[in-house]
Scaffold this active site. Structure first.
Site, short mmCIF file in Angstrom:
data_model
loop_
_atom_site.label_atom_id
_atom_site.label_comp_id
_atom_site.label_asym_id
_atom_site.label_seq_id
_atom_site.Cartn_x
_atom_site.Cartn_y
_atom_site.Cartn_z
CG HIS A 1 -3.78 38.64 -1.18
ND1 HIS A 1 -2.89 39.60 -1.61
CD2 HIS A 1 -3.02 37.70 -0.55
CE1 HIS A 1 -1.67 39.26 -1.29
NE2 HIS A 1 -1.71 38.12 -0.64
CB CYS B 1 1.23 34.70 -4.56
SG CYS B 1 2.46 34.92 -3.26
CG HIS C 1 -1.72 33.53 0.12
ND1 HIS C 1 -1.84 33.73 -1.24
CD2 HIS C 1 -0.93 34.54 0.57
CE1 HIS C 1 -1.13 34.79 -1.60
NE2 HIS C 1 -0.58 35.31 -0.53
CG HIS D 1 -0.61 38.06 4.02
ND1 HIS D 1 0.56 37.35 4.08
CD2 HIS D 1 -0.95 38.10 2.69
CE1 HIS D 1 0.93 36.98 2.86
NE2 HIS D 1 0.02 37.43 2.00
CG ASP E 1 -10.48 42.69 10.39
OD1 ASP E 1 -9.44 42.04 10.19
OD2 ASP E 1 -11.13 42.63 11.44
CG HIS E 2 -11.92 38.65 10.07
ND1 HIS E 2 -11.23 39.56 10.84
CD2 HIS E 2 -11.75 37.43 10.65
CE1 HIS E 2 -10.67 38.93 11.86
NE2 HIS E 2 -10.96 37.64 11.77
CD GLU F 1 1.45 40.48 0.91
OE1 GLU F 1 0.58 40.95 0.16
OE2 GLU F 1 2.46 39.90 0.50
#
Length: 422
Positions: free
Chosen positions: A280, A299, A305, A307, A345-346, A392
């Site tokens: 994100h 950020c 980046h 998580h 996801d991904h 996170e």
């Protein structure tokens, strides 16, 4: 609806339980080895819980400012100290874990919108203070290993492989509530509390087959919810005899599944945890890069980046008399998979999840969106969504507490938040 976040800090310190009006032998008898000079030390872990409404940027407070307040008012004074001599509070009342938590609250309350101070002396002992004068909460943790099976005579489809006899390393947390003694600083003697839990729970349950060796479960399905409820019934009176009140029993069957029971009839809480990996970028599309960088720091970097997000979903409901469950575990996991894991996801949240095309994917906003995605499907199962917790990273987590009423957008919510740095 609440979004809860906690700021994490830590300090290392020593302390001693010693009352000058008692002899050395009397202090030793009352407090044990911690009465010996010069006392004992802990690597204390501190969680400061703050509350406030989400601002237009999806945040509550400036974390750098919060960090500096905690450092100035608490950790810079307590770190590498002999706690008894640092603050005047501990001249009259000993520096128990619960009393240190209360003193920390008193120092931070003028500067921060507190809702809870949690202080861990070590992984088996911690205290919570919520600003209720001398009332505090103390938690001890322990474990036992046991086997069980879930009622194959009822429904092999409902319980799946769990109809076979199998086992777990159960993790048990027992939380008591009481008044802080004005002299000892304690709400209950830790050693005595540990012995009660050992005698009433650990000894009978450890290395047992619960269905066969615990008479209560000859006819009752030993689900995690039912075991937590039964443990609560075992401990309530003995803890009351010690001068405290049993507040909560938390029983973890694994790191992915646990139940909480707080002594309210057959109502309980059931939590499942899972994870997803996503990227994100914290940037409002209507603001310049310079302004986003000012608000979100690194950020806001253009390429984002990522998580490994850890997600906990807690539901609330009645423990069914027949099945021993608050909610169908398989159905709950399917809801989470379809509504959260598969789309999140991904992914790059800003571009792959339509909701975040206009909403900044802060931890708070992600958790809030997840709560809106799963609330109705969970209600259709006969339970209520109670809480979403989104971790996170090791340094950043967020909790959304859900009310009875339903909301569909961030702007329509009367949202309270707490920023959680873990």
């Amino acid at each position: 609806m609440q979004c809860i976040i906690n700021r994490r800090a830590q300090f290392s310190a020593t302390h001693r339980y010693w009352l000058p009006e008692l002899s050395e032998a009397e202090n030793l008898e009352k407090f044990g080895a911690v009465s010996k000079f010069p006392g004992q030390g802990h690597n204390y872990i501190l969680f400061i819980s703050l509350v406030g409404e989400l601002d237009e940027y999806g945040m509550v407070l400036n974390l750098s400012d919060v960090k500096q307040v905690i450092k100035r008012e608490v950790t810079s004074q307590l770190d590498f100290s002999y706690v008894n001599d640092v603050w005047a509070d501990f001249q009259q009342t000993l520096p128990s874990t619960e009393n240190i938590a209360r003193s920390i609250w008193q120092r931070l309350a003028p500067h921060l919108p507190l809702v809870r101070v949690q202080l861990l002396a070590h992984p088996q002992l911690w205290a919570d203070y919520t600003g209720e004068e001398t009332e505090a909460y103390l938690t001890i943790s322990t474990h036992f290993s046991a086997a069980h099976r879930l009622a194959p005579n009822l429904s092999s489809e409902l319980y799946g492989k769990c109809t076979r006899t199998h086992g777990h390393n159960y993790h048990l947390e027992v939380t008591v509530k009481g008044k802080i003694d004005p002299r000892t600083g304690m709400i209950i003697d830790n050693g005595t509390l540990n012995r009660v839990v050992e005698d009433y729970v650990v000894q009978p349950f450890d290395h047992s087959c619960i269905n066969e060796d615990i008479p209560y479960f000859a006819e009752i399905v030993p689900t995690t919810e039912n075991i937590a409820l039964y443990i609560s019934s075992l401990l309530r009176s003995p803890i009351q005899e010690l001068g405290a009140e049993l507040h909560k029993v938390k029983l973890l069957e694994s790191h992915q599944l646990w139940a909480d029971y707080q002594g309210n009839g057959r109502e309980g809480y059931f939590t499942v945890s899972t994870f997803f990996s996503a990227a994100h970028r914290l940037a409002d599309p209507h603001l310049s890069h310079e302004k986003n960088s000012e608000i979100y720091g690194k950020c806001a970097r253009p390429h984002g980046h990522g998580h490994n997000y850890h997600l906990e979903v807690t539901v609330k409901g009645e423990i069914d008399q027949r099945t021993g469950m608050i909610v169908d575990l398989g159905a709950l996991n399917q809801i989470i998979k379809e509504n959260v894991i598969e789309p999140f996801d991904h992914s790059f949240l800003n571009t792959d999840v339509p909701y975040f095309a206009e909403v900044v994917p802060t931890a708070e906003n992600i958790a809030l969106h997840i709560s809106n995605l799963v609330r109705s499907p969970i209600a259709e199962l006969g339970a209520k969504l109670h809480k979403i917790k989104l971790i996170e990273s090791p340094n950043n987590s967020c909790e959304i507490h859900c009310p009875e009423s339903d909301f569909n957008s961030v702007n329509s919510l009367e949202t309270q938040s707490m920023l959680a740095k873990v």
